[in-house]
Design an enzyme around this catalytic site. Structure first.
Site, PDB file in Angstrom:
ATOM      1  N   SER A 167     -38.857  54.093 -57.688  1.00 40.93           N
ATOM      2  CA  SER A 167     -37.789  54.521 -56.783  1.00 40.93           C
ATOM      3  C   SER A 167     -37.406  55.967 -57.083  1.00 40.93           C
ATOM      4  O   SER A 167     -38.253  56.850 -57.008  1.00 40.93           O
ATOM      5  CB  SER A 167     -36.599  53.566 -56.906  1.00 40.93           C
ATOM      6  OG  SER A 167     -35.711  53.769 -55.855  1.00 40.93           O
ATOM      7  N   ASP A 208     -40.721  47.260 -48.059  1.00 41.10           N
ATOM      8  CA  ASP A 208     -39.706  47.987 -48.822  1.00 41.10           C
ATOM      9  C   ASP A 208     -38.513  48.310 -47.932  1.00 41.10           C
ATOM     10  O   ASP A 208     -38.601  49.123 -47.015  1.00 41.10           O
ATOM     11  CB  ASP A 208     -40.322  49.270 -49.398  1.00 41.10           C
ATOM     12  CG  ASP A 208     -39.416  49.946 -50.405  1.00 41.10           C
ATOM     13  OD1 ASP A 208     -38.171  49.895 -50.237  1.00 41.10           O
ATOM     14  OD2 ASP A 208     -39.935  50.553 -51.346  1.00 41.10           O
ATOM     15  N   HIS A 211     -38.652  46.521 -52.571  1.00 37.37           N
ATOM     16  CA  HIS A 211     -38.505  47.806 -53.246  1.00 37.37           C
ATOM     17  C   HIS A 211     -38.739  47.635 -54.754  1.00 37.37           C
ATOM     18  O   HIS A 211     -37.944  46.968 -55.425  1.00 37.37           O
ATOM     19  CB  HIS A 211     -37.105  48.357 -52.973  1.00 37.37           C
ATOM     20  CG  HIS A 211     -36.907  49.746 -53.492  1.00 37.37           C
ATOM     21  ND1 HIS A 211     -37.732  50.785 -53.144  1.00 37.37           N
ATOM     22  CD2 HIS A 211     -35.987  50.269 -54.333  1.00 37.37           C
ATOM     23  CE1 HIS A 211     -37.321  51.890 -53.750  1.00 37.37           C
ATOM     24  NE2 HIS A 211     -36.265  51.600 -54.482  1.00 37.37           N
TER      25      HIS A 211
END
Ligand SMILES: *[C@@H]1O[C@H](CO)[C@@H](O)[C@H](O)[C@H]1NC(C)=O
Ligand SMILES: *[C@@H]1O[C@H](CO)[C@@H](O)[C@H](O)[C@H]1NC(C)=O
Ligand SMILES: *[C@@H]1O[C@H](CO)[C@@H](O)[C@H](O)[C@H]1NC(C)=O
Ligand SMILES: *[C@@H]1O[C@H](CO)[C@@H](O)[C@H](O)[C@H]1NC(C)=O
Ligand SMILES: *[C@@H]1O[C@H](CO)[C@@H](O)[C@H](O)[C@H]1NC(C)=O
Ligand SMILES: *[C@@H]1O[C@H](CO)[C@@H](O)[C@H](O)[C@H]1NC(C)=O
Ligand SMILES: *[C@@H]1O[C@H](CO)[C@@H](O)[C@H](O)[C@H]1NC(C)=O
Ligand SMILES: *[C@@H]1O[C@H](CO)[C@@H](O)[C@H](O)[C@H]1NC(C)=O
Length: 544
Positions: free
Chosen positions: A191, A410, A450
């Site tokens: 991320s 995601d 994610h």
């Protein structure tokens, strides 16, 4: 073990070379360490499995009751590095005993708005024998804006400096502690951690030899801004407006997408393998179409909202700057935007960053967010936090390697962004596919949310997920080990095998495995064997 920890923790708050202590090697070696601008504020020797209480941790980082356990016999240091007169970074170093050190360094990044040390990746790394490092990116906490208000240097740490500082201090610490440099230096993050890694390769190409970059938030400002723009497209914050699509309607919308698009990849498994290839027409969910009942179906205004929700985002000058939201993904931005009947995004980063770093306004809310708020942020780009520079030529020239991975489901950073960035690097460096695959491989994981989670076989030795499955600690199943194999033995990963565990309990019983392939090569079922076997999936280069 826990008792031992408490008695060994020594909070000194003085410079390292004044520490006098003889209880173990850790303590005695620590006394001789001297690194510019760096203060060791705590050190303790932790036998493998020791519980480490972290009472100083702020609530949004899991404190004050957060505990983690050491994953090797190691020396743990907590350091503060002064980066400017008005900023500092807190680092942790986990240094396995010299006999079990694998000779390598592993640095880690952050998530979201930063501010939390990535203990999970450090634990995995130290468990494998790496000298493992973590950083708070210059502030404490993953929620809040006060730390950024009037603090451009704190923003610089979060934006682009913290990982570089971690690399430099980490390398020096390894040199002084073990008496030799690490053979190779690695970085793993997801991320924001993925963004930090790509940005580091662009700005400080000498820092690392190998980068493992998950679900990277590369154009960070566009990603964060997209939450406001997409929410506005469905009528938010006017929860009573006829255009607003209510939270409970979204699961029906996503279910319809999956019903319609999942079969097109040849396997009906609830997973849309390549969501960016498809379109979805919400007309099929209109009231009167007979698919959804009267309380769930979409009114004409809502149909328009849903249509807009899946359109890409353009800047005020009309240039597309953010790809479409992923079909089939969780819909947090659309369905988690009210608290107790009042409009409020559950995604707090937008409000926090625009308050603290963009507008210097503690009362600002994203309720009237628009493309001009996005463009304004891009113009100032505080801390150079938007990291979409595709020029990785120096990193490429020095022989650095990148393994990147991105879930195709995601909900936070749309996976099309990784595709665009890969193609952008290839074009910026004028590389053939073979040439770019010689230093940068991107693996898409259909059905992964994610960074981790989701219906797919998503476990590949992901950053930020502890523990690694000890039964699958090899380069075929673990992306960090695949990276080491590539950097040190020149063997690029042809595939990565992902694993799905019962209840996503990593290391537990395996439900399914799947073979993943470096983009643009895709993972396709061989149409013969059980889809839950890795060997039933082939790597196929799409035609055209
Ligand atoms: C962050 O928290 C630690 C305690 O865990 C403290 O030592 C440090 O000063 C804090 N840093 C900042 C920038 O507030
Ligand atoms: C931020 O706003 C405060 C007052 O609200 C002001 O004192 C300060 O100078 C501003 N800082 C910047 C960087 O504009
Ligand atoms: C929205 O509708 C609810 C219920 O119909 C009502 O109680 C509330 O006052 C309305 N809110 C606004 C802002 O109009
Ligand atoms: C409408 O459908 C939803 C699920 O699709 C169901 O939970 C709900 O009970 C239904 N409502 C009516 C009135 O039938
Ligand atoms: C939600 O709103 C109601 C009515 O306005 C109020 O009584 C209640 O305390 C609120 N709950 C929370 C968690 O804010
Ligand atoms: C790109 O590389 C090719 C050879 O692979 C070469 O022919 C071409 O001139 C290069 N283009 C640029 C703009 O450098
Ligand atoms: C997985 O979760 C289910 C439902 O909570 C439970 O019955 C089952 O025992 C769990 N399996 C494992 C291996 O933990
Ligand atoms: C896959 O199916 C083929 C044909 O039925 C069979 O020969 C082969 O052994 C199978 N492979 C595996 C790994 O099950």
């Amino acid at each position: 073990m826990a008792l031992l920890t408490k008695s060994v923790v020594i909070l000194l708050g003085v410079v390292a070379h004044q520490v006098v202590c003889s209880i173990d090697t850790c303590a005695s070696l620590v006394t001789s360490i001297s690194i510019p601008n760096t203060t060791i504020i705590a050190h303790n020797y932790l036998p493998n499995g020791t519980n480490i209480a972290l009472p100083g941790t702020v609530e949004s980082c899991g404190g004050p009751d957060l505990t983690v356990n050491s994953t090797a016999d190691l020396c743990r240091l907590v350091l503060v590095v002064s980066t400017t007169a008005s900023s500092e970074v807190q680092l942790e170093a986990w240094l396995p005993d010299p006999e079990i050190w694998n000779g390598r360094l592993l640095a880690t990044g952050n998530g979201g708005i930063g501010g939390c040390i990535d203990y999970a990746t450090m634990q995995n790394g130290a468990g494998l024998g790496f000298a493992a490092f973590g950083t708070n990116a210059g502030h404490n906490g993953s929620v809040g804006y006060e730390f950024f208000l009037n603090q451009p240097e704190v923003i610089n740490n979060f934006g682009h400096r913290a990982i570089h500082v971690e690399a430099e201090v980490g390398k020096e610490l390894v040199r002084q502690y073990y008496g030799t440099e690490a053979t190779k230096n690695y970085y793993a993050g997801c991320s924001t951690g993925g963004r930090q890694g790509f940005q580091n390769a662009n700005l400080y190409p000498e820092d690392f030899d190998g980068l493992l970059l998950g679900s990277p938030g590369i154009n960070w400002l566009h990603i964060v801004a997209s939450k406001g723009i997409l929410a506005r497209r469905i009528g938010w914050p006017f929860l009573n407006s006829s255009a607003y699509v209510r939270p409970e309607q979204w699961s029906a919308i996503v279910e319809a997408q999956i019903r319609q698009l999942d079969p097109l990849d040849g396997v009906v498994d609830g997973i849309i393998d390549e969501p960016t290839k498809h379109r979805f027409d919400p007309m099929s969910l209109a009231c009167g179409a007979g698919v959804l009942n009267g309380s769930m179906c979409l009114s004409p205004q809502q149909i328009e909202s849903v249509r807009k929700a899946y359109e890409p985002i353009a800047s005020t000058s009309g240039q597309i700057v953010y790809p479409a939201f992923e079909l089939g993904s969780k819909t947090d931005v659309f369905s988690e935007n009210q608290k107790n009947g009042t409009a409020q995004l559950s995604y707090t980063i937008l409000q926090d960053f625009w308050r603290g770093a963009i507008y210097n306004d503690s009362n600002w809310t994203p309720n009237s967010f628009s493309e001009s708020d996005m463009d304004f942020a891009l113009e100032t780009n505080p801390g150079q936090v938007n990291a979409d520079d595709t020029d990785l030529s120096s990193f490429h020239r020095r022989g650095g390697k990148i393994i990147s991975y991105h879930g195709r489901n995601d909900e936070t950073v749309t996976s099309a962004l990784s595709e665009q960035f890969f193609v952008g690097v290839q074009s910026a460096l004028n590389l053939t596919l073979e040439e770019i695959h010689d230093f940068y491989r991107l693996f898409f994981l259909p059905g992964m949310h994610h960074c981790s989670g989701g219906l797919g076989a998503w476990s590949i030795g992901n950053a930020q997920k502890y523990p690694y499955d000890k039964k699958l600690l090899d380069p075929d199943h673990n992306a960090l080990l695949a990276l080491v194999e590539w950097v040190e033995n020149g063997a690029a990963p042809k595939t990565l095998i992902g694993t799905k565990y019962e209840n996503d309990s990593m290391g537990g019983s395996i439900i399914a495995q799947r073979t993943y392939c470096p983009y643009p090569i895709v993972s396709k079922w061989n149409k013969v064997n059980d889809t839950s076997l890795a060997t039933s999936w082939d790597c196929v280069l799409p035609e055209g």
